[in-house]
Design a protein around this motif. Structure first.
Motif, short mmCIF file in Angstrom:
data_model
loop_
_atom_site.label_atom_id
_atom_site.label_comp_id
_atom_site.label_asym_id
_atom_site.label_seq_id
_atom_site.Cartn_x
_atom_site.Cartn_y
_atom_site.Cartn_z
N ALA A 59 0.86 -1.26 0.27
CA ALA A 59 0.10 -0.08 -0.28
C ALA A 59 0.64 1.02 0.19
CB ALA A 59 -0.79 0.01 1.31
N LYS A 74 -1.85 1.74 -8.06
CA LYS A 74 -3.20 0.77 -7.36
C LYS A 74 -2.43 -0.33 -6.68
CE LYS A 74 -6.81 1.12 -10.81
NZ LYS A 74 -7.76 0.50 -11.65
N ARG A 75 -3.00 -0.30 -5.65
CA ARG A 75 -2.30 -1.68 -4.57
C ARG A 75 -2.39 -2.84 -5.35
NH1 ARG A 75 -3.98 -2.20 2.15
NH2 ARG A 75 -2.61 -3.98 2.21
N GLN A 96 1.77 4.02 -2.79
CA GLN A 96 0.68 5.66 -3.12
C GLN A 96 1.66 6.38 -3.61
OE1 GLN A 96 0.06 7.25 1.09
NE2 GLN A 96 -0.51 8.40 0.76
#
Length: 248
Positions: A198, A207-208, A202
């Protein structure tokens, strides 16, 4: 060339804080790098080495594996342990991502997330092959190309050769090392892939669990000393590695 395995003269110091496997590996590396052990020379296997030097077999195996990781020897069933050919371990001009991207015409910028110096713990000392407690510098950067984040890079270096925070915002790590007279000439590198955490997603604008390319590299100077250990992740959607292969 003789097919009889060579038994290098190695002295181990059991009173030293340097692990026995590291002493053996560095002694062999010196013999290879200074030309004493020529390419194609077959050297003794781990069983013979362990018996002759009076060390455990895992110690001898770890010493030889370190040389394999550095590209100085190869170990193959049936062929034995052999000093590698010059083209495998020839000096390389190791380049930085910033230099590569700039050369390709991209507008490059760097964000420094961390630049800190502290005494090395056991793991960090092992990575850089220095004594625990030696001052080391940890650097964490995000590299942007044409305004987009493309890579998250972490590097660990001996503090004595580490570039400054300000310099790293404008120049590549390897270019700055060369200015300081520290020239990376060989490296052990592993390329892989995994999903982004995650936090990584970021920072990289993904996207994760997006796909990332990973690179782990240990770079050495001409004497065999480690000059940096790096772990980098790249956005697979924006970056790829290109390699030219030659027939041996």
């Amino acid at each position: 060339m003789s097919t009889t395995p060579f038994h290098p003269k190695i002295t181990v110091d059991r009173t030293s804080d340097v692990p026995l496997y590291s002493q053996i590996a560095e002694a062999l590396a010196t013999l290879i790098l200074d030309g004493t052990l020529a390419p194609g020379t077959r050297i003794e296997d781990e069983v013979s080495m362990a018996r002759r030097l009076e060390v455990s077999r895992p110690t001898a195996r770890q010493a030889l594996q370190r040389l394999v990781d550095r590209g100085l020897i190869s170990r193959r069933r049936g062929a034995g342990t052999v000093v590698t050919s010059p083209h495998v371990r020839r000096p390389m001009e190791l380049s930085s991502l910033l230099a590569d991207l700039t050369k390709s015409g991209h507008v490059v910028s760097t964000m420094i997330l961390e630049h800190s110096t502290h005494p090395a713990d056991e793991e960090e000392a092992a990575r850089l092959e220095v004594d625990p407690g030696t001052n080391v510098t940890k650097i964490k950067r995000v590299r942007h190309a044409d305004g987009e984040p493309i890579a998250l890079m972490e590097n660990l270096l001996p503090a004595s050769i580490a570039p400054t925070h300000n310099d790293l915002e404008h120049e590549g790590l390897y270019d700055l090392l060369r200015v300081r007279g520290v020239v990376p000439v060989t490296a052990a590198q592993t390329i892989g892939a995994r999903n982004a955490t995650a936090a990584e997603a970021q920072v990289l604008g993904e996207k994760r669990r997006a796909a990332l390319l990973t690179v782990t590299r240990t770079a050495y100077d001409a004497s065999g000393a480690v000059v940096e250990y790096g772990t980098h992740v790249y956005r697979a959607s924006r970056y790829s590695f290109e390699t030219t292969l030659f027939n041996a």
